[in-house]
Design a protein around this motif. Structure first.
Motif: not given
Length: 173
Positions: A73-77, A84-93, A102-107, A140-148
Motif C-alpha cells: 500500500a502506497i501513497t502517490v502525490t 496550488n495543492r499537492n493531491l495524495t491518494s492511496l494505491w495498492i501495488v 487506486e483505492l481513494t479516487p476523489g480524495r 480491500i475486497a471492495g466497498g467504501e471507506a468508513r470513518r473510524v
C-alpha cells in the motif's frame, strides 16, 4: 515505514547481523520491486528540467506491505497547479509486479496507510468534512471507506491492536 511495537514471532536475524521483524522483512522484499518499478513508471525521453517537467513529478510514500507480503500500500502525490495543492491518494501495488490500483479516487489528502493484521482492511488518515484528519478504514475486497474516529482535533498517528479489533491513536491538543 513507521516503527511499531512487534507482536507475534520473535525478531529474526538478517544476514548483516541485525534483528528484523517479519513486517520489516516484507518491506525489504518489496523494496527492490519499488526501486526498479517506480523509475520505470516515469521513464521518458530525456528533456531539460522545466516548469512543464515539474508539473509531471509524482512522488511515492507511505509504504506498508501486507501481512502476506504480496501487496504494498502506497501513497502517490501529484501536484495540481490549478489549485496550488499537492493531491495524495492511496494505491495498492502487487509486490511481484502487476497493475497498481487506486483505492481513494476523489480524495485529495491521504496518508499513513497500514494493513490490518489479517490483511483484509487498510487503515489510513484523511480529512473529514470539517478538514480535521481522522482515521478511516477500507475493505480491500471492495466497498467504501468508513470513518473510524470523530475526534475533535486531528489524528496524528495510530496503530492497529494486534487482533485487529481496535486502534490506538494520538491526536493534536
Amino acid at each position: 515505514m513507521r516503527a511499531r511495537p512487534h507482536v507475534g514471532a520473535p525478531p529474526a536475524i538478517v544476514p548483516d547481523g541485525r534483528t528484523s521483524t517479519p513486517r520489516a522483512m516484507r518491506f525489504r522484499r518489496a523494496l527492490p520491486f519499488l526501486v526498479v518499478a517506480l523509475p520505470a513508471l516515469g521513464a521518458q525521453q530525456r528533456e531539460p528540467f522545466t516548469y512543464e517537467t515539474l508539473r509531471k513529478v509524482t512522488s511515492v510514500g507511505g509504504l506498508d506491505v501486507s501481512p502476506d507480503g504480496r501487496t504494498a500500500a502506497i501513497t502517490v502525490t501529484r501536484p495540481d497547479f490549478t489549485t496550488n495543492r499537492n493531491l495524495t491518494s492511496l494505491w495498492i501495488v502487487p509486490v511481484t509486479g502487476g497493475a497498481p490500483r487506486e483505492l481513494t479516487p476523489g480524495r485529495t489528502t491521504v496518508s499513513s496507510p497500514q494493513w490490518s493484521p489479517d490483511g483484509r482492511t487498510l487503515a489510513f488518515l484523511a480529512p473529514d468534512s470539517a478538514g480535521r484528519t481522522q482515521l478511516w478504514t477500507l475493505p480491500i475486497a471492495g466497498g467504501e471507506a468508513r470513518r473510524v474516529t470523530g475526534h475533535p482535533t486531528a489524528i496524528v498517528q495510530y496503530a492497529w491492536r494486534p487482533d485487529g479489533a481496535a486502534f490506538g491513536f494520538t491526536a493534536e491538543d
